[in-house]
Design a protein around this motif. Structure first.
Motif, PDB file in Angstrom:
ATOM      1  N   ASP A  38       0.833  -1.203   0.000  1.00 44.13           N
ATOM      2  CA  ASP A  38       0.000   0.000   0.000  1.00 44.13           C
ATOM      3  C   ASP A  38       0.865   1.249   0.000  1.00 44.13           C
ATOM      4  O   ASP A  38       1.938   1.285   0.589  1.00 44.13           O
ATOM      5  CB  ASP A  38      -0.919   0.022   1.229  1.00 44.13           C
ATOM      6  N   VAL A  39       0.350   2.279  -0.644  1.00 39.74           N
ATOM      7  CA  VAL A  39       1.058   3.548  -0.730  1.00 39.74           C
ATOM      8  C   VAL A  39       0.232   4.592   0.020  1.00 39.74           C
ATOM      9  O   VAL A  39      -0.991   4.654  -0.133  1.00 39.74           O
ATOM     10  CB  VAL A  39       1.242   3.977  -2.199  1.00 39.74           C
ATOM     11  N   GLU A  40       0.901   5.371   0.839  1.00 46.19           N
ATOM     12  CA  GLU A  40       0.235   6.442   1.585  1.00 46.19           C
ATOM     13  C   GLU A  40       1.044   7.717   1.439  1.00 46.19           C
ATOM     14  O   GLU A  40       2.248   7.675   1.207  1.00 46.19           O
ATOM     15  CB  GLU A  40       0.145   6.072   3.066  1.00 46.19           C
ATOM     16  N   PHE A 110       8.193  13.794   1.245  1.00 47.08           N
ATOM     17  CA  PHE A 110       7.446  12.748   0.565  1.00 47.08           C
ATOM     18  C   PHE A 110       7.613  11.416   1.280  1.00 47.08           C
ATOM     19  O   PHE A 110       8.655  11.135   1.857  1.00 47.08           O
ATOM     20  CB  PHE A 110       7.937  12.606  -0.884  1.00 47.08           C
ATOM     21  N   SER A 111       6.580  10.582   1.189  1.00 48.53           N
ATOM     22  CA  SER A 111       6.659   9.240   1.765  1.00 48.53           C
ATOM     23  C   SER A 111       7.251   8.246   0.764  1.00 48.53           C
ATOM     24  O   SER A 111       7.731   7.188   1.154  1.00 48.53           O
ATOM     25  CB  SER A 111       5.281   8.767   2.228  1.00 48.53           C
ATOM     26  N   LEU A 112       7.204   8.603  -0.531  1.00 46.38           N
ATOM     27  CA  LEU A 112       7.718   7.720  -1.570  1.00 46.38           C
ATOM     28  C   LEU A 112       8.327   8.567  -2.678  1.00 46.38           C
ATOM     29  O   LEU A 112       7.699   9.522  -3.148  1.00 46.38           O
ATOM     30  CB  LEU A 112       6.579   6.857  -2.133  1.00 46.38           C
ATOM     31  N   ILE A 113       9.552   8.221  -3.062  1.00 48.47           N
ATOM     32  CA  ILE A 113      10.249   8.938  -4.133  1.00 48.47           C
ATOM     33  C   ILE A 113      10.710   7.924  -5.175  1.00 48.47           C
ATOM     34  O   ILE A 113      11.324   6.918  -4.831  1.00 48.47           O
ATOM     35  CB  ILE A 113      11.463   9.727  -3.587  1.00 48.47           C
ATOM     36  N   PHE A 114      10.412   8.210  -6.432  1.00 48.94           N
ATOM     37  CA  PHE A 114      10.878   7.392  -7.540  1.00 48.94           C
ATOM     38  C   PHE A 114      12.013   8.103  -8.253  1.00 48.94           C
ATOM     39  O   PHE A 114      11.876   9.274  -8.623  1.00 48.94           O
ATOM     40  CB  PHE A 114       9.753   7.137  -8.560  1.00 48.94           C
ATOM     41  N   LEU A 115      13.125   7.401  -8.444  1.00 51.74           N
ATOM     42  CA  LEU A 115      14.270   7.912  -9.197  1.00 51.74           C
ATOM     43  C   LEU A 115      14.531   6.963 -10.359  1.00 51.74           C
ATOM     44  O   LEU A 115      14.898   5.812 -10.142  1.00 51.74           O
ATOM     45  CB  LEU A 115      15.529   7.962  -8.328  1.00 51.74           C
ATOM     46  N   GLY A 141       9.916   6.697   5.079  1.00 52.18           N
ATOM     47  CA  GLY A 141       9.645   6.768   3.645  1.00 52.18           C
ATOM     48  C   GLY A 141      10.582   5.871   2.850  1.00 52.18           C
ATOM     49  O   GLY A 141      11.578   5.359   3.371  1.00 52.18           O
ATOM     50  N   ARG A 142      10.238   5.684   1.583  1.00 55.27           N
ATOM     51  CA  ARG A 142      11.031   4.801   0.725  1.00 55.27           C
ATOM     52  C   ARG A 142      11.397   5.505  -0.577  1.00 55.27           C
ATOM     53  O   ARG A 142      10.647   6.369  -1.053  1.00 55.27           O
ATOM     54  CB  ARG A 142      10.256   3.522   0.434  1.00 55.27           C
ATOM     55  N   GLY A 178      18.922   4.204   9.543  1.00 56.72           N
ATOM     56  CA  GLY A 178      18.505   4.153  10.940  1.00 56.72           C
ATOM     57  C   GLY A 178      17.012   3.922  11.119  1.00 56.72           C
ATOM     58  O   GLY A 178      16.544   3.740  12.220  1.00 56.72           O
ATOM     59  N   GLU A 179      16.250   3.931  10.016  1.00 56.27           N
ATOM     60  CA  GLU A 179      14.808   3.731  10.127  1.00 56.27           C
ATOM     61  C   GLU A 179      14.485   2.261   9.893  1.00 56.27           C
ATOM     62  O   GLU A 179      15.045   1.630   9.016  1.00 56.27           O
ATOM     63  CB  GLU A 179      14.058   4.579   9.094  1.00 56.27           C
ATOM     64  N   GLU A 180      13.579   1.733  10.661  1.00 60.53           N
ATOM     65  CA  GLU A 180      13.113   0.354  10.467  1.00 60.53           C
ATOM     66  C   GLU A 180      12.036   0.358   9.394  1.00 60.53           C
ATOM     67  O   GLU A 180      11.161   1.213   9.384  1.00 60.53           O
ATOM     68  CB  GLU A 180      12.505  -0.206  11.752  1.00 60.53           C
TER      69      GLU A 180
END
Length: 183
Positions: A38-40, A110-115, A141-142, A178-180
């Motif tokens: 899921d994306v939020e 942003f919670s999600l970044i596309f490169l 975020g990812r 450092g983020e889980e």
């Protein structure tokens, strides 16, 4: 190309007729979103091309999206592809470095970044460094980085949570150091 799943499932996407842009194939995009789940929150589609990744994220629950590309033709295709979407979108023609600095100045995160930068030009590593320094990725975020399989780039303090090859393409999913990740 089409949207694979979610609210806009089966929406057809126009693609650029150019050798400079390589749209992420439906199969690779489907695999990316199977990993992400899921994306939020907000999504940044940097080096957006046709905008397929950002639109797929909106289809799967993202609340808003920003699309950045330096090519005039890409911006026209993104505008066409985002027409009629319910979620707010922002579309900018800009160099990725200037765009990232402008986002930081505006306090955007942003919670999600596309490169998906041009291959073998050092842009993936440079963009990751700027994202870290400018703090535009939310905690937890990812970042999804798509490169050619043999391309090397520094991920700085980001942590790779999944690194998968699809033929000649490599997709590396990162999170803040450092983020889980609980996905």
């Amino acid at each position: 190309m089409r949207i694979i799943s979610g609210k806009y499932k089966s929406k057809k996407l126009a693609a650029l007729k150019s050798n400079d842009t390589r749209p992420t194939t439906d199969k690779v995009r489907e695999n990316i979103f199977n990993i992400l789940g899921d994306v939020e929150g907000g999504v940044l589609d940097l080096f957006a091309g046709s905008g397929g990744l950002g639109i797929e994220a909106l289809s799967r629950g993202a609340t808003h999206a920003m699309f950045i590309d330096g090519a005039k033709d890409a911006i026209a295709i993104i505008r066409e592809n985002t027409e009629g979407l319910d979620e707010p979108v922002e579309i900018f023609r800009n160099d990725y470095r200037r765009a990232l600095k402008a986002m930081a100045k505006r306090g955007k995160r942003f919670s999600l970044i596309f490169l998906d930068p041009p291959y073998h030009k050092g842009m993936a590593g440079e963009a990751l460094k700027m994202i870290e320094e400018l703090d535009i990725l939310e905690d937890g975020g990812r970042i999804v980085v798509e490169t050619q399989k043999d391309e090397k780039y520094p991920i700085h303090s980001h942590v790779s949570i999944r690194d998968v090859a699809y033929g000649t393409i490599r997709v590396n999913i990162l999170t803040k150091g450092g983020e889980e990740y609980n996905g």
